[in-house]
Structures are given as structure tokens and as C-alpha cells.
Design a protein around this motif. Structure first.
Motif, mmCIF file in Angstrom:
data_model
loop_
_atom_site.group_PDB
_atom_site.id
_atom_site.type_symbol
_atom_site.label_atom_id
_atom_site.label_comp_id
_atom_site.label_asym_id
_atom_site.label_seq_id
_atom_site.Cartn_x
_atom_site.Cartn_y
_atom_site.Cartn_z
ATOM 1 N N VAL A 1 0.860 -1.184 0.000
ATOM 2 C CA VAL A 1 0.000 0.000 0.000
ATOM 3 C C VAL A 1 0.897 1.236 0.000
ATOM 4 N N ALA A 2 0.619 2.172 -0.905
ATOM 5 C CA ALA A 2 1.362 3.439 -0.966
ATOM 6 C C ALA A 2 0.369 4.572 -0.763
ATOM 7 N N ASP A 3 0.500 5.285 0.356
ATOM 8 C CA ASP A 3 -0.372 6.426 0.644
ATOM 9 C C ASP A 3 0.204 7.657 -0.039
ATOM 10 N N LEU A 4 -0.565 8.261 -0.944
ATOM 11 C CA LEU A 4 -0.051 9.356 -1.761
ATOM 12 C C LEU A 4 0.127 10.653 -0.978
ATOM 13 N N ALA A 5 -0.721 10.874 0.026
ATOM 14 C CA ALA A 5 -0.632 12.120 0.790
ATOM 15 C C ALA A 5 0.524 12.092 1.783
ATOM 16 N N SER A 6 0.630 10.998 2.541
ATOM 17 C CA SER A 6 1.677 10.903 3.563
ATOM 18 C C SER A 6 2.984 10.344 3.009
ATOM 19 N N ARG A 7 2.930 9.795 1.776
ATOM 20 C CA ARG A 7 4.088 9.156 1.150
ATOM 21 C C ARG A 7 4.614 8.008 2.018
ATOM 22 N N GLU A 8 3.687 7.304 2.622
ATOM 23 C CA GLU A 8 4.029 6.157 3.464
ATOM 24 C C GLU A 8 3.761 4.873 2.698
ATOM 25 N N SER B 1 10.389 1.954 4.990
ATOM 26 C CA SER B 1 11.013 3.235 4.679
ATOM 27 C C SER B 1 11.501 3.252 3.229
ATOM 28 N N THR B 2 11.124 4.291 2.489
ATOM 29 C CA THR B 2 11.598 4.456 1.116
ATOM 30 C C THR B 2 12.112 5.876 0.917
ATOM 31 N N THR B 3 13.046 6.024 0.017
ATOM 32 C CA THR B 3 13.476 7.365 -0.379
ATOM 33 C C THR B 3 12.405 7.960 -1.281
ATOM 34 N N LYS B 4 12.516 9.253 -1.551
ATOM 35 C CA LYS B 4 11.542 9.898 -2.426
ATOM 36 C C LYS B 4 11.531 9.246 -3.801
ATOM 37 N N ARG B 5 12.701 8.950 -4.328
ATOM 38 C CA ARG B 5 12.768 8.356 -5.662
ATOM 39 C C ARG B 5 12.190 6.942 -5.664
ATOM 40 N N GLU B 6 12.456 6.169 -4.616
ATOM 41 C CA GLU B 6 11.881 4.830 -4.530
ATOM 42 C C GLU B 6 10.358 4.893 -4.461
ATOM 43 N N PHE B 7 9.836 5.871 -3.693
ATOM 44 C CA PHE B 7 8.386 6.015 -3.596
ATOM 45 C C PHE B 7 7.802 6.392 -4.954
ATOM 46 N N ASP B 8 8.447 7.316 -5.659
ATOM 47 C CA ASP B 8 7.977 7.722 -6.981
ATOM 48 C C ASP B 8 7.968 6.541 -7.950
ATOM 49 N N LEU B 9 9.017 5.727 -7.893
ATOM 50 C CA LEU B 9 9.099 4.563 -8.766
ATOM 51 C C LEU B 9 7.997 3.561 -8.434
ATOM 52 N N LEU B 10 7.784 3.319 -7.145
ATOM 53 C CA LEU B 10 6.746 2.374 -6.726
ATOM 54 C C LEU B 10 5.369 2.837 -7.189
ATOM 55 N N THR B 11 5.040 4.103 -6.945
ATOM 56 C CA THR B 11 3.705 4.579 -7.323
ATOM 57 C C THR B 11 3.528 4.616 -8.837
ATOM 58 N N PHE B 12 4.627 4.835 -9.574
ATOM 59 C CA PHE B 12 4.518 4.774 -11.035
ATOM 60 C C PHE B 12 4.165 3.362 -11.471
#
Length: 233
Positions: A137-144, A153-164
Motif C-alpha cells: 500500500v502506498a499512501d499518496l498524501a503521507s508518502r508512506e 522506509s523508502t526514499t523519495k525516488r523509490e516512492f515515486d518509482l513504486l507509485t509509477f
């Protein structure tokens, strides 16, 4: 924007400072890793440029401490020696957003800084809802990110890649396409994508849906149970 440059070569540091200041940046220069960590705690920094080879604490260790400390999402660019592929991979694995090999064009570095800052900028109203597939689960508002209910825990780039990936399930993307659509770069070393995919897979573990499609790229394969869900609040 406030940029921290950590490099023990005063000539390199001065050239970088002058180019970034010409582009309207406020630049602080330090000559060691320990000084970089001290300044990060004392000042508001928007991006850090770290040389890999520095006295006392090297750039790789500084990057790791930043990611595990109070500034986990700080954009970081690593400076590495030309041909030191191992340093570049270590830099990316430690959480760097980008790297530039020495000797480098100061103008190229300035463009990289601007690109990373654009990607790091947060909109006034972050998107609501979440993207999920199976146990991920990736929460878009909290970036959790949650995996089986546990925070990861993910870096900003890892989170961006996951949500993409979650937003484009069962679609194959080449590394070139991911570099452009996630990083916003039309050029760059494709190993950047490879390393981030590797790190993201490791963090998600068995819940990861990232598959390698040999000769073509990567895709997120939806879990059989439930599939991808998008919830809006």
C-alpha cells in the motif's frame, strides 16, 4: 534554494559554487563529511552535493546517515571519480538521487541540480488516496509505504518509482522510459534505474510485483488476489 556542497577539493568546490550561484542558488561549501552532517543539522538545506572521497566521513556514509536520520527525503547528488563504477553503484544504493562523474561539466551538474529539485518539489495540495496491490500500500498524501500492514522506509525516488509501477500495472517499461517518466531525465546512466529497482524489490520482499522482462525492461505484475486498487478519500 539552499545547496550544500561537500568536497575536500577547494578548486572543484569553488567552481560548483560559482555556477550554482549564477543560477540563483544559495550555496554553502564544506570540506569534509562531518562538516556536512553538522551543517545539515544547523541549516535549512534543499539539496546536498557530496563527493564520495572525503576525509573522516566519506560521501557514501554521509548519504546513508542522511537517509536514516532526520532528513530521509533530502535530494542528494553524488560526485564520483571517472570510471569508478563501484562508487556510483554504492552511491545509488546508499540512497543518492543522482551522481555525476569527475571530471564533469559544471553546467551539466547545474542542470542535474535543477532536475532533481524539480522532482523533489512538493505541490501545495498533495494527491489524496492510495495505490495498493496485494500486501503493498502506498499512501499518496503521507508518502508512506506499508507491506502487510508494516511501514517500509523508502526514499523519495523509490516512492515515486513504486507509485509509477502501481499506477501502470502489467505494462512493460524500458529503463529509458522509466528514466524519463519517473526521473524526468531524457539522458543519464541507465544503471540508476537498475539500482533503484533492485533496492525497491529488496524493501518490498515477497510482496514485490516488479518483474524483469528480459530484453525489454520491467513491469509490475498484479497479485492474483484482489489486484490493484485505488482509493480516494
Amino acid at each position: 534554494m539552499h545547496i550544500l556542497v561537500a568536497d575536500d577539493d577547494p578548486v572543484v568546490a569553488d567552481v560548483v559554487r560559482r555556477y550554482l550561484e549564477r543560477d540563483g542558488m544559495n550555496v554553502m561549501v564544506v570540506g569534509s563529511g562531518s562538516q556536512a552532517l553538522d551543517e545539515l543539522e544547523r541549516n535549512q538545506i534543499d539539496l546536498a552535493i557530496l563527493d564520495v572521497m572525503m576525509p573522516d566521513v566519506d560521501g557514501i556514509d554521509v548519504c546513508r546517515r542522511i537517509r536514516s536520520g532526520s532528513h530521509p527525503n533530502l535530494p542528494i547528488i553524488m560526485l564520483t571519480a571517472l570510471g569508478e563504477a563501484e562508487d556510483r553503484v554504492l552511491g545509488l544504493e546508499s540512497g543518492a538521487d543522482d551522481y555525476v562523474a569527475k571530471p564533469f561539466s559544471p553546467r551539466e551538474l547545474s542542470l542535474r541540480v535543477q532536475s532533481v529539485l524539480r522532482r523533489a518539489s512538493v505541490s501545495a495540495e498533495p494527491p489524496a488516496g492510495r495505490l495498493s496491490d496485494g500486501e503493498v500500500v502506498a499512501d499518496l498524501a503521507s508518502r508512506e509505504v506499508l507491506v502487510a500492514g508494516r511501514p517500509v522506509s523508502t526514499t523519495k525516488r523509490e516512492f515515486d518509482l513504486l507509485t509509477f509501477f502501481l499506477g501502470h500495472p502489467d505494462t512493460v517499461f524500458s529503463r529509458d522510459e522509466l528514466l524519463e517518466r519517473v526521473w524526468g531525465w531524457r539522458f543519464g546512466d541507465l544503471s540508476t534505474v537498475t539500482v533503484h529497482v533492485k533496492r525497491l524489490r529488496a524493501k518490498l520482499g515477497d510482496a514485490s510485483g516488479i518483474e524483469t522482462v528480459w530484453g525489454r525492461g520491467y513491469r509490475w505484475s498484479c497479485r492474483p488476489a484482489g489486484g490493484l486498487q485505488e482509493a480516494r478519500t
